[in-house]
Design a protein around this motif. Structure first.
Motif, PDB file in Angstrom:
ATOM      1  N   ILE A 167       0.861  -1.174   0.000  1.00  0.00           N
ATOM      2  CA  ILE A 167       0.000   0.000   0.000  1.00  0.00           C
ATOM      3  C   ILE A 167       0.902   1.230   0.000  1.00  0.00           C
ATOM      4  O   ILE A 167       1.857   1.306   0.780  1.00  0.00           O
ATOM      5  CB  ILE A 167      -0.919   0.029   1.243  1.00  0.00           C
ATOM      6  N   ALA A 168       0.608   2.181  -0.874  1.00  0.00           N
ATOM      7  CA  ALA A 168       1.419   3.389  -0.976  1.00  0.00           C
ATOM      8  C   ALA A 168       0.534   4.632  -0.913  1.00  0.00           C
ATOM      9  O   ALA A 168      -0.513   4.681  -1.570  1.00  0.00           O
ATOM     10  CB  ALA A 168       2.211   3.397  -2.279  1.00  0.00           C
ATOM     11  N   PHE A 169       0.959   5.596  -0.109  1.00  0.00           N
ATOM     12  CA  PHE A 169       0.283   6.896  -0.044  1.00  0.00           C
ATOM     13  C   PHE A 169       1.096   7.866  -0.895  1.00  0.00           C
ATOM     14  O   PHE A 169       2.258   8.139  -0.614  1.00  0.00           O
ATOM     15  CB  PHE A 169       0.209   7.392   1.405  1.00  0.00           C
ATOM     16  N   GLU A 260      -4.081  13.582  -3.164  1.00  0.00           N
ATOM     17  CA  GLU A 260      -3.633  12.448  -2.356  1.00  0.00           C
ATOM     18  C   GLU A 260      -4.187  11.176  -2.994  1.00  0.00           C
ATOM     19  O   GLU A 260      -5.404  11.010  -3.122  1.00  0.00           O
ATOM     20  CB  GLU A 260      -4.131  12.591  -0.921  1.00  0.00           C
ATOM     21  N   VAL A 261      -3.303  10.289  -3.387  1.00  0.00           N
ATOM     22  CA  VAL A 261      -3.693   9.071  -4.099  1.00  0.00           C
ATOM     23  C   VAL A 261      -3.138   7.861  -3.352  1.00  0.00           C
ATOM     24  O   VAL A 261      -1.925   7.745  -3.179  1.00  0.00           O
ATOM     25  CB  VAL A 261      -3.171   9.078  -5.547  1.00  0.00           C
ATOM     26  N   VAL A 262      -4.024   6.981  -2.911  1.00  0.00           N
ATOM     27  CA  VAL A 262      -3.594   5.743  -2.270  1.00  0.00           C
ATOM     28  C   VAL A 262      -3.745   4.615  -3.284  1.00  0.00           C
ATOM     29  O   VAL A 262      -4.806   4.449  -3.887  1.00  0.00           O
ATOM     30  CB  VAL A 262      -4.422   5.440  -1.003  1.00  0.00           C
ATOM     31  N   VAL A 263      -2.652   3.866  -3.485  1.00  0.00           N
ATOM     32  CA  VAL A 263      -2.677   2.773  -4.449  1.00  0.00           C
ATOM     33  C   VAL A 263      -2.230   1.480  -3.776  1.00  0.00           C
ATOM     34  O   VAL A 263      -1.506   1.485  -2.782  1.00  0.00           O
ATOM     35  CB  VAL A 263      -1.758   3.055  -5.665  1.00  0.00           C
ATOM     36  N   ARG A 264      -2.718   0.377  -4.330  1.00  0.00           N
ATOM     37  CA  ARG A 264      -2.190  -0.938  -3.955  1.00  0.00           C
ATOM     38  C   ARG A 264      -1.290  -1.382  -5.098  1.00  0.00           C
ATOM     39  O   ARG A 264      -1.691  -1.321  -6.268  1.00  0.00           O
ATOM     40  CB  ARG A 264      -3.317  -1.934  -3.728  1.00  0.00           C
ATOM     41  N   TRP A 333      -1.227   5.913   8.740  1.00  0.00           N
ATOM     42  CA  TRP A 333      -1.543   6.733   7.568  1.00  0.00           C
ATOM     43  C   TRP A 333      -2.490   6.029   6.602  1.00  0.00           C
ATOM     44  O   TRP A 333      -3.248   6.668   5.888  1.00  0.00           O
ATOM     45  CB  TRP A 333      -0.276   7.170   6.841  1.00  0.00           C
ATOM     46  N   ALA A 334      -2.473   4.695   6.566  1.00  0.00           N
ATOM     47  CA  ALA A 334      -3.399   3.955   5.704  1.00  0.00           C
ATOM     48  C   ALA A 334      -4.772   3.826   6.347  1.00  0.00           C
ATOM     49  O   ALA A 334      -5.794   3.827   5.658  1.00  0.00           O
ATOM     50  CB  ALA A 334      -2.833   2.576   5.389  1.00  0.00           C
TER      51      ALA A 334
END
Length: 343
Positions: A167-169, A260-264, A333-334
């Motif tokens: 998981i990346a912020f 702000e983009v959260v990706v797997r 943060w996640a």
């Protein structure tokens, strides 16, 4: 611990810039671009492939030094508790590594943890790290308890039969995709930094004698500005998965309004800084990842490390042959992303 102070001035992209120097503006611009000019000078290339991602910003050097010193201090005092254990049997132990701790310190702490379980001081000469995470990457770290098991598991990682999710912020340009697969080259540039290269350069020799290797990652958008992805969103292309085979520099502009983009991430290979490099190429560098153009300060908060979490590992147990799935709980943060990271 006393931190080395960082003296700098505000920069529109990263929040701060390189340290103040008694140089003219023209001289400072020259320093910022000299590495790029050298790499693009035909006389200096010596037939080496040219990296497609930019060199690290000069201001990142002081920040990375401060982070390394802080991590060294924290790592020296680091210990594991039972709450950190994600999985354990007589052959393996998997722990949840925190951000800002070196993997070698996790290995040392495992000795202490196992001694506490035994109730006496026992030597564990065959403990071995099966996977290594970057200093600021948190999540699943596996330690084997014998050389035999270590060899088998290392082979599984090398042959890419271990399935991994991260998981990346990120902070960057809003993606026009929900799912994307990125294939590129990977290697060290003339100045020793990891960079993205074109797919057509795979196999070519690099300075120092190494060569460009293949690198592939799939990404899935989990949320944008705190909102879960909606398939009918007009902001996103209606495709099942987009494919990019990297042959030229990214044309994504960092001047656009940032989100702000959260990706797997699903790495199909296991290259150093792979996810960080591909996020940079896609225009969504990790928050806090100053080495790869990520913001250092965001919404008034200074970030002391990049935000990347090794969420899960799935593999065939090297002894029993059973399928094993190890998952680490999300970092703070996640967990701030409303309900979108549970899948």
């Amino acid at each position: 611990m006393t931190k080395i102070p960082f003296v700098g001035h505000l920069h529109p992209l990263f929040g701060i810039s390189k340290p103040l120097q008694f140089l003219s503006m023209a001289a400072q611009v020259d320093l910022n671009t000299i590495e790029t000019r050298i790499e693009n000078d035909p006389k200096s290339l010596n037939n080496y492939p040219v990296p497609l991602s930019p060199p690290a910003p000069h201001m990142s050097k002081n920040i990375e030094l401060n982070r390394a010193l802080t991590a060294s201090s924290k790592s020296a005092l680091f210990s594991l508790s039972k709450e950190d254990i994600l999985f354990q049997d007589q052959w393996l132990i998997a722990v949840n590594k925190p951000q800002g701790i070196y993997c070698e310190s996790v290995l040392s702490a495992a000795h202490g943890l196992l001694n506490n379980e035994q109730g006496e001081q026992v030597n564990f000469p065959e403990l071995h790290l099966s996977n290594r995470l970057d200093r600021d990457t948190s999540g699943v770290t596996i330690i084997t308890k014998s050389h035999k098991v270590a060899a088998k598991l290392v082979k599984a990682f090398t042959e890419h039969t271990v399935k991994k999710t991260y998981i990346a912020f990120c902070v960057g340009t809003i993606p026009k995709w929900q799912n994307i697969n990125v294939k590129s080259g990977h290697g060290r540039s003339k100045h020793g930094a990891w960079r993205v290269y074109s797919v057509s350069d795979v196999g070519r020799t690099l300075p120092g004698g190494s060569y460009v290797r293949d690198m592939e990652t799939s990404f899935e958008v989990m949320s944008i500005n705190g909102q879960g992805y909606l398939k009918d969103s007009s902001e996103l292309e209606k495709h099942e998965e987009k494919f990019i085979v990297v042959e030229e520099k990214s044309d994504i502009s960092f001047d656009d309004e940032k989100a702000e983009v959260v990706v797997r991430a699903y790495p199909r290979s296991g290259r150093t800084h792979q996810i960080r490099l591909h996020c940079q190429y896609l225009g969504i560098p990790l928050r806090g990842d100053v080495k790869y153009e990520g913001v250092y300060e965001w919404k008034g908060v200074i970030y002391e490390g990049h935000e990347l979490h090794a969420e899960s590992l799935s593999f065939e147990h090297p002894i029993t042959g059973q399928q094993v799935l190890i998952q680490a709980p999300f970092p703070s943060w996640a967990r701030q992303v409303p309900g979108q990271l549970s899948s």
